[in-house]
Design a protein around this motif. Structure first.
Motif, PDB file in Angstrom:
ATOM      1  N   UNK A   1       0.054  -5.642  -6.805  1.00  0.00           N
ATOM      2  CA  UNK A   1       0.086  -4.338  -7.183  1.00  0.00           C
ATOM      3  C   UNK A   1       1.877  -4.190  -7.067  1.00  0.00           C
ATOM      4  N   UNK A   2       2.499  -2.795  -6.713  1.00  0.00           N
ATOM      5  CA  UNK A   2       2.974  -2.417  -7.285  1.00  0.00           C
ATOM      6  C   UNK A   2       3.488  -1.993  -6.017  1.00  0.00           C
ATOM      7  N   UNK A   3       4.316  -2.273  -5.357  1.00  0.00           N
ATOM      8  CA  UNK A   3       4.746  -1.763  -3.449  1.00  0.00           C
ATOM      9  C   UNK A   3       4.630  -0.135  -3.234  1.00  0.00           C
ATOM     10  N   UNK A   4       4.657   0.698  -4.576  1.00  0.00           N
ATOM     11  CA  UNK A   4       4.459   2.098  -3.892  1.00  0.00           C
ATOM     12  C   UNK A   4       2.576   1.822  -3.621  1.00  0.00           C
ATOM     13  N   UNK A   5       1.339   1.258  -4.110  1.00  0.00           N
ATOM     14  CA  UNK A   5       0.838   1.139  -3.791  1.00  0.00           C
ATOM     15  C   UNK A   5       0.056  -0.146  -3.065  1.00  0.00           C
ATOM     16  N   UNK A   6       0.419  -1.212  -3.363  1.00  0.00           N
ATOM     17  CA  UNK A   6       0.407  -1.948  -1.625  1.00  0.00           C
ATOM     18  C   UNK A   6       0.773  -1.361  -0.797  1.00  0.00           C
ATOM     19  N   UNK A   7       2.284  -0.200  -0.472  1.00  0.00           N
ATOM     20  CA  UNK A   7       2.339   0.381   0.943  1.00  0.00           C
ATOM     21  C   UNK A   7       1.627   1.510   1.489  1.00  0.00           C
ATOM     22  N   UNK A   8       0.684   2.414   0.111  1.00  0.00           N
ATOM     23  CA  UNK A   8       0.306   3.782   0.511  1.00  0.00           C
ATOM     24  C   UNK A   8      -1.085   3.390   0.423  1.00  0.00           C
ATOM     25  N   UNK A   9      -1.993   2.452  -0.681  1.00  0.00           N
ATOM     26  CA  UNK A   9      -3.530   2.443  -0.550  1.00  0.00           C
ATOM     27  C   UNK A   9      -3.715   1.545   0.060  1.00  0.00           C
ATOM     28  N   UNK A  10      -3.662  -0.235  -0.754  1.00  0.00           N
ATOM     29  CA  UNK A  10      -3.871  -0.999   0.475  1.00  0.00           C
ATOM     30  C   UNK A  10      -3.637  -0.393   1.978  1.00  0.00           C
ATOM     31  N   UNK A  11      -5.598  -0.631   2.081  1.00  0.00           N
ATOM     32  CA  UNK A  11      -5.512  -1.213   3.891  1.00  0.00           C
ATOM     33  C   UNK A  11      -4.122  -2.818   4.425  1.00  0.00           C
ATOM     34  N   UNK A  12      -3.472  -2.539   5.673  1.00  0.00           N
ATOM     35  CA  UNK A  12      -2.833  -2.971   6.589  1.00  0.00           C
ATOM     36  C   UNK A  12      -3.608  -4.296   6.755  1.00  0.00           C
ATOM     37  N   UNK A  13      -5.168  -4.118   7.150  1.00  0.00           N
ATOM     38  CA  UNK A  13      -5.554  -5.390   7.594  1.00  0.00           C
ATOM     39  C   UNK A  13      -6.217  -5.397   6.756  1.00  0.00           C
ATOM     40  N   UNK A  14      -6.724  -7.720   7.066  1.00  0.00           N
ATOM     41  CA  UNK A  14      -7.678  -8.064   6.095  1.00  0.00           C
ATOM     42  C   UNK A  14      -8.719  -7.935   5.435  1.00  0.00           C
ATOM     43  N   UNK A  15      -9.287  -7.996   6.424  1.00  0.00           N
ATOM     44  CA  UNK A  15     -10.885  -7.178   6.750  1.00  0.00           C
ATOM     45  C   UNK A  15     -11.043  -6.128   5.729  1.00  0.00           C
ATOM     46  N   UNK A  16     -10.044  -5.120   6.416  1.00  0.00           N
ATOM     47  CA  UNK A  16     -10.181  -4.344   5.626  1.00  0.00           C
ATOM     48  C   UNK A  16      -9.587  -4.296   4.292  1.00  0.00           C
ATOM     49  N   UNK A  17      -8.512  -4.879   3.584  1.00  0.00           N
ATOM     50  CA  UNK A  17      -8.349  -5.206   2.127  1.00  0.00           C
ATOM     51  C   UNK A  17      -9.614  -5.534   1.358  1.00  0.00           C
ATOM     52  N   UNK A  18     -10.289  -6.616   2.565  1.00  0.00           N
ATOM     53  CA  UNK A  18     -11.910  -6.816   0.875  1.00  0.00           C
ATOM     54  C   UNK A  18     -12.625  -5.779   1.059  1.00  0.00           C
ATOM     55  N   UNK A  19     -13.237  -5.554   2.171  1.00  0.00           N
ATOM     56  CA  UNK A  19     -13.718  -4.146   2.165  1.00  0.00           C
ATOM     57  C   UNK A  19     -13.826  -3.213   0.894  1.00  0.00           C
ATOM     58  N   UNK A  20     -12.032  -2.888   0.827  1.00  0.00           N
ATOM     59  CA  UNK A  20     -11.572  -2.117   0.217  1.00  0.00           C
ATOM     60  C   UNK A  20     -12.218  -2.297  -1.341  1.00  0.00           C
ATOM     61  N   UNK A  21     -11.470  -3.872  -1.271  1.00  0.00           N
ATOM     62  CA  UNK A  21     -11.620  -4.328  -3.023  1.00  0.00           C
ATOM     63  C   UNK A  21     -12.875  -4.845  -3.213  1.00  0.00           C
ATOM     64  N   UNK A  22     -14.151  -4.772  -2.152  1.00  0.00           N
ATOM     65  CA  UNK A  22     -15.177  -5.328  -3.307  1.00  0.00           C
ATOM     66  C   UNK A  22     -15.522  -3.712  -3.670  1.00  0.00           C
ATOM     67  N   UNK A  23     -15.083  -2.376  -3.171  1.00  0.00           N
ATOM     68  CA  UNK A  23     -15.724  -1.265  -4.074  1.00  0.00           C
ATOM     69  C   UNK A  23     -14.333  -0.804  -4.619  1.00  0.00           C
ATOM     70  N   UNK A  24     -13.899  -1.970  -5.563  1.00  0.00           N
ATOM     71  CA  UNK A  24     -13.131  -1.196  -6.854  1.00  0.00           C
ATOM     72  C   UNK A  24     -13.506  -1.140  -8.162  1.00  0.00           C
ATOM     73  N   UNK A  25     -13.526   0.094  -8.755  1.00  0.00           N
ATOM     74  CA  UNK A  25     -14.176  -0.111  -9.814  1.00  0.00           C
ATOM     75  C   UNK A  25     -13.996  -1.426 -11.242  1.00  0.00           C
ATOM     76  N   UNK A  26     -14.840  -1.609 -11.657  1.00  0.00           N
ATOM     77  CA  UNK A  26     -14.408  -2.864 -12.259  1.00  0.00           C
ATOM     78  C   UNK A  26     -13.113  -2.691 -13.575  1.00  0.00           C
ATOM     79  N   UNK A  27     -12.534  -1.529 -14.548  1.00  0.00           N
ATOM     80  CA  UNK A  27     -11.579  -0.786 -15.281  1.00  0.00           C
ATOM     81  C   UNK A  27     -10.328  -2.018 -14.341  1.00  0.00           C
ATOM     82  N   UNK A  28     -10.595  -1.312 -12.958  1.00  0.00           N
ATOM     83  CA  UNK A  28      -9.555  -2.105 -12.239  1.00  0.00           C
ATOM     84  C   UNK A  28      -9.009  -3.876 -12.301  1.00  0.00           C
ATOM     85  N   UNK A  29     -10.687  -3.704 -12.022  1.00  0.00           N
ATOM     86  CA  UNK A  29     -10.569  -5.044 -11.186  1.00  0.00           C
ATOM     87  C   UNK A  29      -9.995  -6.466 -12.963  1.00  0.00           C
ATOM     88  N   UNK A  30     -10.505  -5.931 -14.176  1.00  0.00           N
ATOM     89  CA  UNK A  30     -10.231  -6.566 -15.340  1.00  0.00           C
ATOM     90  C   UNK A  30      -8.591  -6.380 -15.654  1.00  0.00           C
TER      91      UNK A  30
END
Length: 466
Positions: free
Chosen positions: A423-452
């Motif tokens: 991810x770019x620095x902007x998304x890394x700072x403002x969108x992705x959660x800071x905690x590791x467990x929260x990142x995994x939770x966030x990643x599990x709900x990403x739509x398929x187009x973003x994963x692809x």
């Protein structure tokens, strides 16, 4: 002494002149200074004394005939143009952007993103007028060699995230359908796209996953930006599924000026040039911005003059960085009517990317226009350069430093950790959660187009990294 006054108008000796003659000469000089080059008389304060249009010099200005409409421009174009010349001037900006950048070719099928606001309403109206003219030319021609481009309209339903009553949303959609159906003779298909549809055809499950994804973002600005990116994914999805070749957005000078400052504040300076050009072909369906040179005040005034109905739905006020910048730019524009144009022109000096051009197609007229634009902006495709790497969330091009820091994904596998590195620095700072467990939770709900996007981008650039 009075009899000795020189009566010759060409005398430069400095001899005594009669006071009445001197007063008349001074008055003539003053009136000459107040006479503008366009021939419309103005007073000492520069106000048009006769309220005549500076272009046609015959009709009264909008400020004189329609003060309500002129109020949108705060005394700008409303005090200079009549309604006919103002409309012609605004449509001329739109048409010049379309033709000089090869945005629409006869074989195209254009999808207009319609939110119901003034910008998208004017964009839809102008595209309709171009289509009607193309249809008249087609009917009048003998060989009928050039077909008439098709037009569709799309509205993104974000009610799963933003609070709005079902009745209010249904009424707004009906109003939009009526607006589109009245733009005849060519029929235009109206699409309503729920944002949750980017997950699956099961909207109930998609809404739940969408809410979980948005709620996992704690930053207010990050939530707004994420919804903006998901909106683009929704538009791209409907465009690809229905065979559209161009996606037309109503982004105007005022909106782009705000984006220039917000992108700078968020650390998106490297990718800023990609977002403010007339053409953006990094997406599956190229995105075009024909209203890039039009102010929101001009668009609002045209809607008032022509009684173009607008629909306010899901128009929630922006907050965080986006809201602060929007208020700041609005204040600047009130102080000086050229501030927004100055911001966009200054940012326009940035070097565009290779994808800020219309891709070559089988349409000869489109290719010729694309070649003219490439020559104008000196856009030369360098095949020796590696393809751009994009952030999987916002699709912004990544700089070399970001590209070199990417972790290889073995055998196409992707995890929450490797996704964050892409991810770019902007998304890394403002969108992705800071905690590791929260990142995994966030990643599990990403739509398929973003994963692809994250997986495909890695395979595309791995050989260049080596």
């Amino acid at each position: 002494m009075k009899d000795m006054a020189c009566s010759s108008g060409s005398c430069e000796s400095g001899c005594y002149k009669d006071n009445s003659d001197a007063g008349a000469e001074e008055e003539n000089q003053q009136s000459f200074k107040n006479e503008p080059p366009n021939g419309v008389a103005t007073g000492n304060n520069g106000v048009n004394r006769h309220n005549l249009c500076i272009k046609c010099k015959s009709n009264e200005t909008i400020a004189a005939t329609n003060p309500t409409a002129a109020a949108f421009a705060a005394g700008g174009d409303g005090g200079r143009f009549c309604a006919e010349c103002f409309r012609s001037n605004l449509f001329g900006k739109f048409k010049f952007a379309v033709t000089s950048n090869a945005m629409i070719s006869p074989s195209d099928k254009v999808l207009v993103a319609f939110s119901g606001g003034t910008s998208s309403r004017v964009a839809l109206q102008f595209v309709h007028e171009m289509q009607c003219k193309a249809q008249k030319n087609f009917d009048a021609s003998r060989d009928r060699s050039l077909p008439v481009f098709g037009v569709g309209v799309a509205f993104v339903d974000e009610s799963a995230v933003y609070p709005v009553s079902s009745q209010q949303l249904d009424d707004a959609i009906e109003d939009m359908k009526l607006i589109v159906s009245n733009l005849t003779p060519k029929r235009k298909v109206f699409h309503v796209i729920p944002t949750a549809s980017i997950y699956s055809s099961d909207l109930g499950e998609g809404k739940d996953r969408l809410r979980e994804l948005v709620n996992a973002v704690s930053d207010v600005t990050g939530k707004e930006d994420l919804m903006l990116y998901l909106r683009m994914l929704s538009l791209q999805k409907i465009a690809l599924e229905n065979g559209y070749t161009k996606l037309l957005l109503g982004s105007c000078t005022s909106r782009i000026a705000c984006h220039v400052i917000t992108a700078t504040v968020k650390g998106q300076g490297y990718s800023l040039a990609a977002d403010i050009q007339y053409v953006d072909s990094r997406w599956g369906v190229p995105v075009v911005l024909p209203l890039r040179d039009c102010l929101t005040q001009e668009l609002s005034m045209l809607c008032c003059l022509d009684s173009l109905k607008t629909v306010e739905v899901l128009d929630t006020p922006r907050s965080g960085i986006n809201g602060l910048v929007s208020s700041f730019v609005k204040l600047l524009q009130e102080e000086n009517a050229s501030r927004e144009c100055t911001i966009v022109r200054t940012a326009g000096k940035l070097t565009p990317f290779d994808f800020n051009r219309m891709p070559v197609s089988g349409d000869l007229s489109c290719n010729l226009a694309s070649l003219r634009r490439q020559k104008k902006y000196n856009l030369k495709l360098n095949e020796l350069l590696p393809p751009e790497s994009f952030c999987p969330i916002c699709n912004s091009p990544l700089s070399k430093s970001n590209l070199l820091s990417l972790n290889d994904v073995e055998n196409g596998q992707l995890s929450a950790e490797t996704f964050g590195a892409k991810c770019c620095l902007s998304c890394l700072f403002q969108i992705l959660p800071k905690e590791r467990s929260s990142v995994e939770h966030f990643y599990s709900f990403l739509p398929q187009p973003i994963i692809a996007q994250a997986k495909n981008d890695n395979h595309c650039n791995r050989r260049w990294l080596r």
